[in-house]
Scaffold this motif. Structure first.
Motif, PDB file in Angstrom:
ATOM      1  N   PHE A   1      10.898   7.336   6.114  1.00 51.96           N
ATOM      2  CA  PHE A   1      10.435   6.830   4.800  1.00 51.96           C
ATOM      3  C   PHE A   1      10.183   7.080   3.756  1.00 51.96           C
ATOM      4  CE2 PHE A   1       8.195   6.670   9.001  1.00 51.96           C
ATOM      5  CZ  PHE A   1       8.386   5.080   9.420  1.00 51.96           C
ATOM      6  N   LYS A   2      11.152   8.287   3.613  1.00 49.09           N
ATOM      7  CA  LYS A   2      11.206   8.824   1.861  1.00 49.09           C
ATOM      8  C   LYS A   2      11.852   8.036   1.001  1.00 49.09           C
ATOM      9  CE  LYS A   2      14.332  11.148  -1.441  1.00 49.09           C
ATOM     10  NZ  LYS A   2      13.443  12.378  -1.892  1.00 49.09           N
ATOM     11  N   GLU A   3      12.054   6.270   0.952  1.00 51.40           N
ATOM     12  CA  GLU A   3      11.860   5.031   0.209  1.00 51.40           C
ATOM     13  C   GLU A   3      10.877   4.543  -0.295  1.00 51.40           C
ATOM     14  OE1 GLU A   3      14.368   0.834  -0.725  1.00 51.40           O
ATOM     15  OE2 GLU A   3      15.500   2.196   0.707  1.00 51.40           O
ATOM     16  N   LEU A   4       9.846   3.938   1.166  1.00 54.28           N
ATOM     17  CA  LEU A   4       8.624   4.046   1.367  1.00 54.28           C
ATOM     18  C   LEU A   4       7.415   4.482   0.311  1.00 54.28           C
ATOM     19  CD1 LEU A   4       6.490   1.872   2.360  1.00 54.28           C
ATOM     20  CD2 LEU A   4       6.187   3.732   3.801  1.00 54.28           C
ATOM     21  N   ASN A   5       7.569   6.065   0.686  1.00 56.23           N
ATOM     22  CA  ASN A   5       6.430   6.676   0.657  1.00 56.23           C
ATOM     23  C   ASN A   5       6.127   7.206  -1.302  1.00 56.23           C
ATOM     24  OD1 ASN A   5       5.614   6.263   3.053  1.00 56.23           O
ATOM     25  ND2 ASN A   5       6.247   9.353   3.096  1.00 56.23           N
ATOM     26  N   GLN A   6       7.563   6.729  -1.428  1.00 58.51           N
ATOM     27  CA  GLN A   6       8.200   7.007  -3.329  1.00 58.51           C
ATOM     28  C   GLN A   6       7.847   5.658  -4.174  1.00 58.51           C
ATOM     29  OE1 GLN A   6      11.984  10.244  -2.663  1.00 58.51           O
ATOM     30  NE2 GLN A   6      11.917   8.194  -3.571  1.00 58.51           N
ATOM     31  N   LYS A   7       7.487   4.643  -3.312  1.00 55.58           N
ATOM     32  CA  LYS A   7       7.322   3.414  -4.362  1.00 55.58           C
ATOM     33  C   LYS A   7       5.962   3.766  -4.873  1.00 55.58           C
ATOM     34  CE  LYS A   7       9.233  -0.271  -0.834  1.00 55.58           C
ATOM     35  NZ  LYS A   7       8.362  -1.035   0.358  1.00 55.58           N
ATOM     36  N   SER A   8       5.470   2.856  -6.386  1.00 60.20           N
ATOM     37  CA  SER A   8       5.438   3.348  -7.563  1.00 60.20           C
ATOM     38  C   SER A   8       4.257   2.426  -7.509  1.00 60.20           C
ATOM     39  CB  SER A   8       6.239   2.879  -8.880  1.00 60.20           C
ATOM     40  OG  SER A   8       6.407   1.370  -8.935  1.00 60.20           O
ATOM     41  N   LYS A   9       3.791   1.714  -6.317  1.00 60.52           N
ATOM     42  CA  LYS A   9       2.914   0.838  -6.090  1.00 60.52           C
ATOM     43  C   LYS A   9       1.645   1.177  -5.275  1.00 60.52           C
ATOM     44  CE  LYS A   9       3.765  -1.792  -1.296  1.00 60.52           C
ATOM     45  NZ  LYS A   9       3.447  -2.759  -0.299  1.00 60.52           N
ATOM     46  N   PHE A  10       2.304   3.115  -4.312  1.00 55.91           N
ATOM     47  CA  PHE A  10       1.208   3.648  -4.179  1.00 55.91           C
ATOM     48  C   PHE A  10      -0.095   4.636  -4.839  1.00 55.91           C
ATOM     49  CE2 PHE A  10       4.229   2.549  -0.451  1.00 55.91           C
ATOM     50  CZ  PHE A  10       3.172   2.137   0.772  1.00 55.91           C
ATOM     51  N   ASN A  11      -0.315   3.543  -5.659  1.00 53.80           N
ATOM     52  CA  ASN A  11      -1.679   4.294  -7.034  1.00 53.80           C
ATOM     53  C   ASN A  11      -2.741   3.408  -6.543  1.00 53.80           C
ATOM     54  OD1 ASN A  11      -1.701   1.814  -8.214  1.00 53.80           O
ATOM     55  ND2 ASN A  11       0.088   1.848  -9.264  1.00 53.80           N
ATOM     56  N   TYR A  12      -3.453   4.266  -7.405  1.00 54.31           N
ATOM     57  CA  TYR A  12      -4.976   3.985  -7.154  1.00 54.31           C
ATOM     58  C   TYR A  12      -5.339   2.613  -7.399  1.00 54.31           C
ATOM     59  CZ  TYR A  12      -5.497   9.391  -6.643  1.00 54.31           C
ATOM     60  OH  TYR A  12      -5.628  10.641  -5.920  1.00 54.31           O
ATOM     61  N   GLU A  13      -4.831   2.349  -8.285  1.00 56.57           N
ATOM     62  CA  GLU A  13      -5.181   1.284  -8.921  1.00 56.57           C
ATOM     63  C   GLU A  13      -4.671  -0.243  -7.612  1.00 56.57           C
ATOM     64  OE1 GLU A  13      -4.050   3.553 -10.995  1.00 56.57           O
ATOM     65  OE2 GLU A  13      -5.659   3.187 -12.056  1.00 56.57           O
ATOM     66  N   TYR A  14      -3.949   0.085  -7.059  1.00 65.28           N
ATOM     67  CA  TYR A  14      -3.381  -0.901  -5.902  1.00 65.28           C
ATOM     68  C   TYR A  14      -4.099  -0.062  -4.377  1.00 65.28           C
ATOM     69  CZ  TYR A  14      -0.614  -2.963  -1.862  1.00 65.28           C
ATOM     70  OH  TYR A  14      -0.504  -3.119  -0.719  1.00 65.28           O
ATOM     71  N   MET A  15      -4.128   1.048  -4.161  1.00 66.16           N
ATOM     72  CA  MET A  15      -4.703   1.872  -2.767  1.00 66.16           C
ATOM     73  C   MET A  15      -5.691   1.319  -2.215  1.00 66.16           C
ATOM     74  SD  MET A  15      -1.643   4.721  -1.968  1.00 66.16           S
ATOM     75  CE  MET A  15      -2.970   5.476  -3.888  1.00 66.16           C
ATOM     76  N   LEU A  16      -6.737   1.772  -3.539  1.00 68.74           N
ATOM     77  CA  LEU A  16      -8.071   1.178  -4.078  1.00 68.74           C
ATOM     78  C   LEU A  16      -8.543   0.243  -3.024  1.00 68.74           C
ATOM     79  CD1 LEU A  16      -9.520   4.239  -5.931  1.00 68.74           C
ATOM     80  CD2 LEU A  16      -8.570   4.586  -3.256  1.00 68.74           C
ATOM     81  N   PRO A  17      -8.491  -0.197  -4.490  1.00 68.30           N
ATOM     82  CA  PRO A  17      -8.359  -2.075  -3.759  1.00 68.30           C
ATOM     83  C   PRO A  17      -8.027  -2.482  -3.224  1.00 68.30           C
ATOM     84  CG  PRO A  17      -8.048  -2.156  -6.095  1.00 68.30           C
ATOM     85  CD  PRO A  17      -7.710  -0.774  -5.970  1.00 68.30           C
ATOM     86  N   THR A  18      -6.907  -2.039  -2.061  1.00 70.53           N
ATOM     87  CA  THR A  18      -6.314  -2.549  -0.643  1.00 70.53           C
ATOM     88  C   THR A  18      -8.376  -2.574  -0.465  1.00 70.53           C
ATOM     89  OG1 THR A  18      -4.394  -2.854  -1.359  1.00 70.53           O
ATOM     90  CG2 THR A  18      -4.610  -3.215   0.769  1.00 70.53           C
TER      91      THR A  18
END
Length: 561
Positions: free
Chosen positions: A169-186
């Protein structure tokens, strides 16, 4: 009369001399409301070697609350040179209505050097805030205003790294979308109200110089890394806007000499005086800059400290040293934190004798992998043994990141779901928190939190935070029951491969009239349950249908007179 005038003149001179190094004190917020941040700039002129070391220089805000409570709030250095004007800040959140008094005090070499006179500030109601969370009982935390709380969420321990070490899952986990601005609102949109996150070399690395494996941070020779401080400030603002609460894992920081620290090993970190003093200064800065935030539910000293203990094969760290360190640091943190945030630390799976009994560790914690079914038993066992709230800070079907989770994705999902329900029906103030947040995001599993949150809110409202275990039997299906006020809740899980027709026996007498509903956590659909009977031995519900590997919640509500 002349004597009184002379005495007044001497007092006036002393006051002027005592305040000579304070150039300006400015309250920079216009609204002073209950549970809202008040930020104050302090401009002063003083000499120092290092403004981040309290043994050199420290600025504190002495506060007298409307009820007469005395508080000492650490302040933090922002900018300026020794011997010239410098800027410091106080960030304070009032917990009482009425008039506060406050003054600022400079301590040098641990001796009082200067202070201002007292000033006053009047605090009005905010109308929408609940205050800080505090340990309450085995089931709940409570806010300052008395409202009960249970944490529902997951681990979101870091934003995406530049280079992830996952095999599949290297490609998935390195996606820049996994930041606080995306993960916390989700998380918040799906009903979550709690998460756990780390301060470490690649995430919120406030005392690391370089080597972050995260392009969000820039190298710096500053004592505290400016890019990490800005990110941390932003995280607090984001949490507040989303009404999220977090467990902040402080970690050891950059303690090792190769990272800019003072000692050579983890063993030295726990016992060397210079390392402990450095850590206390780090704690002081964290409390001064971010302790004001009501979104910080708990300070967590270590992630899996038993793994640190056995990190050097053949040279295990003395467990007594780890316990003594936690005792010293938790007492110190309590002494400088005027808001009395909850304190915790965690183990992976190996208990350290004495760690669960420390006075200033409010909540005990462990992590469970490959054994989710034991969560209810473990929580109850630790609660009974140590008479203290217990939390499962991490859990999951699998811990080994070298495996392809897609090969058993449905089992991963199943564990995600049942771990939450096991927690909701067990005496823990924070429901077990899943790991692998990127993987579960890719499978939209956060949406499952909506149903758990609905039932949790109903429980808290029904009993104002009171919970009582209720014995339940459902044949070959798992069943857990609680009573909140006068309302009963039952969780059913068919963990078998075949669907089942279930007879539920609630082994407690239920007086009066009542209505019964079933709730499907997947569809969020409520249905009336008609086929049931009551007796002196309790309540029987017949012919409930449960699909394979599915759950259901039964809600028994007394009828209004």
């Amino acid at each position: 009369m002349k004597k009184n005038i002379a005495s007044f003149f001497v007092l006036f001179l002393i006051t002027q001399i005592a305040s000579a190094n304070f150039n300006k004190v400015t309250v920079i917020m216009g609204k002073f409301a209950l549970y809202e941040k008040v930020e104050i700039n302090v401009n002063l002129t003083e000499n120092w070697q290092n403004p981040y070391l309290q043994e050199d220089i420290a600025l504190d805000m002495e506060i007298i609350s409307p009820s007469g409570r005395m508080m000492l709030l650490p302040c933090f250095y922002v900018s300026g040179e020794s011997g010239k004007e410098s800027l410091w800040k106080a960030r304070f959140t009032p917990q009482e209505l009425g008039k506060y008094q406050y003054k600022f005090v400079i301590t040098k070499n641990k001796h009082l050097a200067y202070s201002t006179g007292y000033k006053k500030i009047a605090i009005i109601s905010s109308g929408s805030k609940n205050g800080f969370l505090h340990a309450n009982d085995k089931w709940t935390f409570r806010f300052d205003d008395g409202k009960p709380f249970r944490g529902i969420g997951e681990n979101i321990c870091w934003e995406s790294r530049d280079s992830d070490d996952s095999k599949f899952f290297k490609e998935l986990n390195q996606k820049s979308k996994f930041n606080y601005e995306y993960m916390l609102p989700t998380l918040a949109t799906n009903g979550g109200n709690f998460f756990r996150t780390w301060m470490c070399s690649w995430n919120l690395p406030i005392d690391f110089k370089n080597g972050f494996n995260n392009n969000r941070y820039q190298s710096s020779d500053e004592y505290y890394n400016p890019s990490a401080l800005i990110k941390m400030d932003r995280l607090m603002e984001l949490n507040d806007s989303l009404h999220l609460y977090m467990m902040l894992t402080l970690g050891p920081g950059a303690y090792n000499k190769r990272e800019g620290g003072l000692v050579d090993s983890a063993a030295d970190f726990f016992v060397k005086q210079e390392a402990k003093q450095r850590y206390k200064n780090r704690l002081r800065y964290i409390v001064a800059r971010w302790g004001y935030s009501t979104s910080i539910a708990a300070w967590e000293f270590f992630n899996e400290v038993d793994n640190v203990q056995f990190g050097d094969p053949g040279h295990a760290i003395n467990g007594a040293d780890i316990v003594a360190w936690h005792d010293e640091m938790s007492r110190y943190l309590k002494s400088i934190d005027p808001y009395n945030h909850i304190c915790t630390t965690s183990i992976s799976h190996r208990d350290i004798d004495g760690l669960n009994s420390l006075k200033c560790i409010d909540v005990n914690q462990k992590h469970i992998y490959r054994n989710t079914s034991i969560i209810p038993v473990e929580i109850n066992r630790y609660v009974e043994k140590f008479d203290k709230p217990y939390v499962i800070g991490e859990f999951g079907y699998e811990w080994d990141w070298s495996k392809n989770f897609n090969d058993f994705a449905e089992s991963m999902d199943m564990d995600f779901r049942r771990g939450l329900w096991y927690g909701l029906f067990s005496p823990t103030p924070i429901l077990p928190m899943s790991w692998w947040w990127e993987f579960f995001d890719s499978r939209n599993m956060q949406s499952y939190l909506k149903g758990v949150r609905q039932i949790s809110d109903m429980m808290l409202a029904a009993g104002d935070g009171s919970f009582q275990h209720v014995p339940v039997n459902a044949g070959n299906c798992q069943a857990f029951g609680v009573k909140c006020g006068s309302t009963f809740f039952v969780y059913l899980l068919n963990a078998n491969l075949d669907p089942a027709s279930v007879i539920v026996n609630i082994q407690t007498k239920i007086d009066g009239n009542y209505s019964i509903q079933s709730f499907d956590p997947k569809t969020l659909i409520y249905k009336d349950v008609k086929v049931h009977s009551s007796s002196e031995n309790g309540l029987k519900i017949n012919d409930l249908y449960l699909e394979s590997l599915r759950e259901q919640v039964i809600i028994i509500t007394p009828s209004k007179k």
